[in-house]
Design a protein around this motif. Structure first.
Motif, short mmCIF file in Angstrom:
data_model
loop_
_atom_site.label_atom_id
_atom_site.label_comp_id
_atom_site.label_asym_id
_atom_site.label_seq_id
_atom_site.Cartn_x
_atom_site.Cartn_y
_atom_site.Cartn_z
N HIS A 30 -11.98 21.24 23.14
CA HIS A 30 -10.81 21.15 22.27
C HIS A 30 -9.56 20.91 23.12
O HIS A 30 -9.61 20.92 24.34
N LYS A 31 -8.42 20.70 22.47
CA LYS A 31 -7.19 20.33 23.17
C LYS A 31 -6.58 21.49 23.94
O LYS A 31 -5.86 21.28 24.91
N LEU A 32 -6.84 22.71 23.52
CA LEU A 32 -6.22 23.88 24.14
C LEU A 32 -6.91 24.21 25.46
O LEU A 32 -8.11 24.52 25.48
N VAL A 41 -1.31 34.88 14.96
CA VAL A 41 -0.75 34.30 16.17
C VAL A 41 0.59 33.68 15.80
O VAL A 41 0.68 32.88 14.87
N LEU A 42 1.63 34.05 16.52
CA LEU A 42 2.95 33.51 16.29
C LEU A 42 3.25 32.44 17.33
O LEU A 42 3.13 32.69 18.53
N ILE A 43 3.64 31.27 16.85
CA ILE A 43 4.21 30.25 17.72
C ILE A 43 5.71 30.37 17.51
O ILE A 43 6.22 30.08 16.43
N ASP A 50 6.73 17.82 10.28
CA ASP A 50 5.83 17.66 11.44
C ASP A 50 4.63 18.58 11.32
O ASP A 50 3.50 18.18 11.58
N TYR A 51 4.88 19.83 10.93
CA TYR A 51 3.79 20.79 10.77
C TYR A 51 2.79 20.31 9.71
O TYR A 51 1.58 20.37 9.91
N LEU A 103 1.08 24.11 18.02
CA LEU A 103 0.30 24.15 16.78
C LEU A 103 -0.89 23.20 16.86
O LEU A 103 -2.02 23.56 16.52
N GLU A 104 -0.65 21.99 17.32
CA GLU A 104 -1.73 21.01 17.44
C GLU A 104 -2.86 21.54 18.33
O GLU A 104 -4.04 21.42 18.00
#
Length: 148
Positions: free
Chosen positions: A4-6, A24-26, A93-94, A59-60
């Motif tokens: 995955h991207k993370l 989880v807070l961004i 965007d979100y 977020l992505e």
């Protein structure tokens, strides 16, 4: 090797230990991350410089790694110095990032103080502080259940 991207090792470790209903807070660059978080939540500071990284970039990455069943944002104020007419641009965007991740989840704006309360629960496991300078960019994810 992760697919995955993370790729951030600390964030991956916290997410791997988190379960259903964990949050989880961004956080944007203005959020009081040191004082407004769960009693056992980890704080990871990614705020490299103003605007880097953005909450949407984080977020992505997170949406590529964990199932998410709910997403809350801090409701905009209609008066005062931080007031906006309508949704902040970052919410568009979100919505696109959520759609691109294949999720059928709507953003739920909640009152500022209710947002702080939601972040201050024992279920809150992680705050990722970004350098995002956009107003109302804070976004709270509730982890869902892996279905595959």
């Amino acid at each position: 090797m992760l697919r995955h991207k993370l790729i951030h090792p600390q964030i991956n470790a916290v997410l791997a230990a988190a379960g259903h209903h964990s949050s989880v807070l961004i956080a944007d660059g203005n959020y009081p991350a040191a004082s407004k978080r769960g009693p056992q939540a980890e704080l990871i500071s990614l705020n490299l410089m103003p605007g880097v990284p953005t909450c949407n970039q984080v977020l992505e990455a997170l949406l590529s790694a964990v199932p998410v069943e709910a997403i809350q944002t801090m409701q905009t104020e209609t008066s005062g110095p931080y007031a906006l007419d309508g949704d902040p641009p970052v919410w568009s965007d979100y919505r696109q990032t959520i759609k691109d991740a294949g999720l059928d989840v709507e953003i739920e704006p909640i009152d500022k103080w209710a947002f702080y309360d939601a972040v201050s629960t024992p279920d809150h496991v992680l705050t990722i502080q970004t350098g995002d300078q956009q107003r109302y960019a804070n976004i709270l994810l509730t982890i869902g259940v892996r279905m595959d």
